[in-house]
Design a protein around this motif. Sequence first.
Motif, mmCIF file in Angstrom:
data_model
loop_
_atom_site.group_PDB
_atom_site.id
_atom_site.type_symbol
_atom_site.label_atom_id
_atom_site.label_comp_id
_atom_site.label_asym_id
_atom_site.label_seq_id
_atom_site.Cartn_x
_atom_site.Cartn_y
_atom_site.Cartn_z
ATOM 1 N N SER A 21 -2.187 -9.419 12.772
ATOM 2 C CA SER A 21 -3.611 -9.040 12.897
ATOM 3 C C SER A 21 -4.576 -10.196 12.753
ATOM 4 O O SER A 21 -5.529 -10.284 13.297
ATOM 5 C CB SER A 21 -4.093 -7.936 12.231
ATOM 6 N N VAL A 22 -4.173 -11.156 11.880
ATOM 7 C CA VAL A 22 -4.976 -12.383 11.658
ATOM 8 C C VAL A 22 -4.696 -13.708 12.341
ATOM 9 O O VAL A 22 -5.392 -14.105 12.942
ATOM 10 C CB VAL A 22 -5.144 -12.779 10.014
ATOM 11 N N THR A 23 -3.181 -13.828 12.263
ATOM 12 C CA THR A 23 -2.772 -15.294 12.872
ATOM 13 C C THR A 23 -2.363 -14.915 14.349
ATOM 14 O O THR A 23 -2.347 -15.941 14.910
ATOM 15 C CB THR A 23 -1.687 -15.679 12.114
ATOM 16 N N ASN A 24 -2.141 -13.755 14.487
ATOM 17 C CA ASN A 24 -1.390 -13.272 15.841
ATOM 18 C C ASN A 24 0.074 -13.871 15.899
ATOM 19 O O ASN A 24 0.599 -14.125 17.249
ATOM 20 C CB ASN A 24 -2.505 -13.767 17.199
ATOM 21 N N LEU A 25 0.665 -14.345 15.102
ATOM 22 C CA LEU A 25 2.038 -14.788 15.123
ATOM 23 C C LEU A 25 2.991 -13.757 15.014
ATOM 24 O O LEU A 25 2.536 -12.633 14.542
ATOM 25 C CB LEU A 25 2.217 -15.606 13.789
ATOM 26 N N PRO A 26 4.102 -13.971 15.291
ATOM 27 C CA PRO A 26 4.994 -12.813 15.290
ATOM 28 C C PRO A 26 5.263 -12.163 14.028
ATOM 29 O O PRO A 26 5.371 -12.805 12.917
ATOM 30 C CB PRO A 26 6.241 -13.214 15.757
ATOM 31 N N LEU A 27 5.458 -10.898 13.774
ATOM 32 C CA LEU A 27 5.690 -9.941 12.603
ATOM 33 C C LEU A 27 7.100 -9.280 13.249
ATOM 34 O O LEU A 27 7.230 -8.507 14.120
ATOM 35 C CB LEU A 27 4.715 -9.064 12.360
ATOM 36 N N PRO A 28 8.032 -8.996 12.210
ATOM 37 C CA PRO A 28 8.136 -10.159 10.912
ATOM 38 C C PRO A 28 8.436 -11.399 11.466
ATOM 39 O O PRO A 28 8.922 -11.722 12.503
ATOM 40 C CB PRO A 28 9.401 -9.625 10.212
ATOM 41 N N ARG A 29 8.320 -12.518 10.325
ATOM 42 C CA ARG A 29 8.718 -13.905 11.037
ATOM 43 C C ARG A 29 8.995 -14.393 9.520
ATOM 44 O O ARG A 29 8.760 -14.054 8.353
ATOM 45 C CB ARG A 29 7.457 -14.728 11.364
ATOM 46 N N TYR A 30 9.739 -15.656 9.433
ATOM 47 C CA TYR A 30 10.035 -16.252 8.319
ATOM 48 C C TYR A 30 9.142 -17.501 7.946
ATOM 49 O O TYR A 30 8.703 -18.253 8.728
ATOM 50 C CB TYR A 30 11.508 -16.597 8.169
ATOM 51 N N VAL A 31 9.108 -17.738 6.367
ATOM 52 C CA VAL A 31 8.326 -18.737 6.085
ATOM 53 C C VAL A 31 8.933 -19.164 4.741
ATOM 54 O O VAL A 31 10.096 -18.714 4.588
ATOM 55 C CB VAL A 31 6.783 -18.396 5.717
ATOM 56 N N SER A 32 8.395 -20.229 4.060
ATOM 57 C CA SER A 32 8.951 -20.511 2.904
ATOM 58 C C SER A 32 7.913 -20.751 1.819
ATOM 59 O O SER A 32 6.779 -20.951 2.015
ATOM 60 C CB SER A 32 9.993 -21.894 2.894
ATOM 61 N N LEU A 33 8.378 -20.940 0.388
ATOM 62 C CA LEU A 33 7.484 -20.741 -0.478
ATOM 63 C C LEU A 33 7.164 -22.430 -0.615
ATOM 64 O O LEU A 33 8.017 -23.056 -0.719
ATOM 65 C CB LEU A 33 8.101 -20.272 -1.847
#
Length: 159
Positions: A21-33
């Motif tokens: 809802s904020v980034t309009n990027l896919p959910l779910p998605r992967y990121v890293s710490l």
Amino acid sequence: MSADAEISRNPDGKQDPTRGSVTNLPLPRYVSLKGSEGNARRGPSLSHRIDWVFRHAGMPLRVVAEFGHWRRVEDQDGAGGWVHYSLLSGVRTALVQKDMLELLTRPEEHANVVARAEVGAIVRLHECTKDWCRISGGGEKGWVPKSAIWGVDPDELRD
């Protein structure tokens, strides 16, 4: 409700459940710490209690929700909480799930072995085909079965 909660990239008000809802990027998605430590909170603000602390730089995490500057993340065991977006990176990493996983020269079952990775190793994720991913870590790079790592969806393709 905070001012951040009012910000949306969907001006018509219709929210696509497969998009943040904020980034309009896919959910779910992967990121890293991004750093070596990140607090996962019960809710999306500093006033919420810390439920979990991630302690491995580069740890792959799965974003499942967004609220303002906060992202709800999970690790490979489903543990997690709300993490401030500044603690996360778009750099893709993966977690080795099979002990002494063989990194191969080509995405083929009988290709030459380049190196081996221990279970729990955090590796950099490169391209992925239907069944294989190219990873790197410890100065080595090679192909592994997609099913032997966590941090990429089964149907995900990467160039």
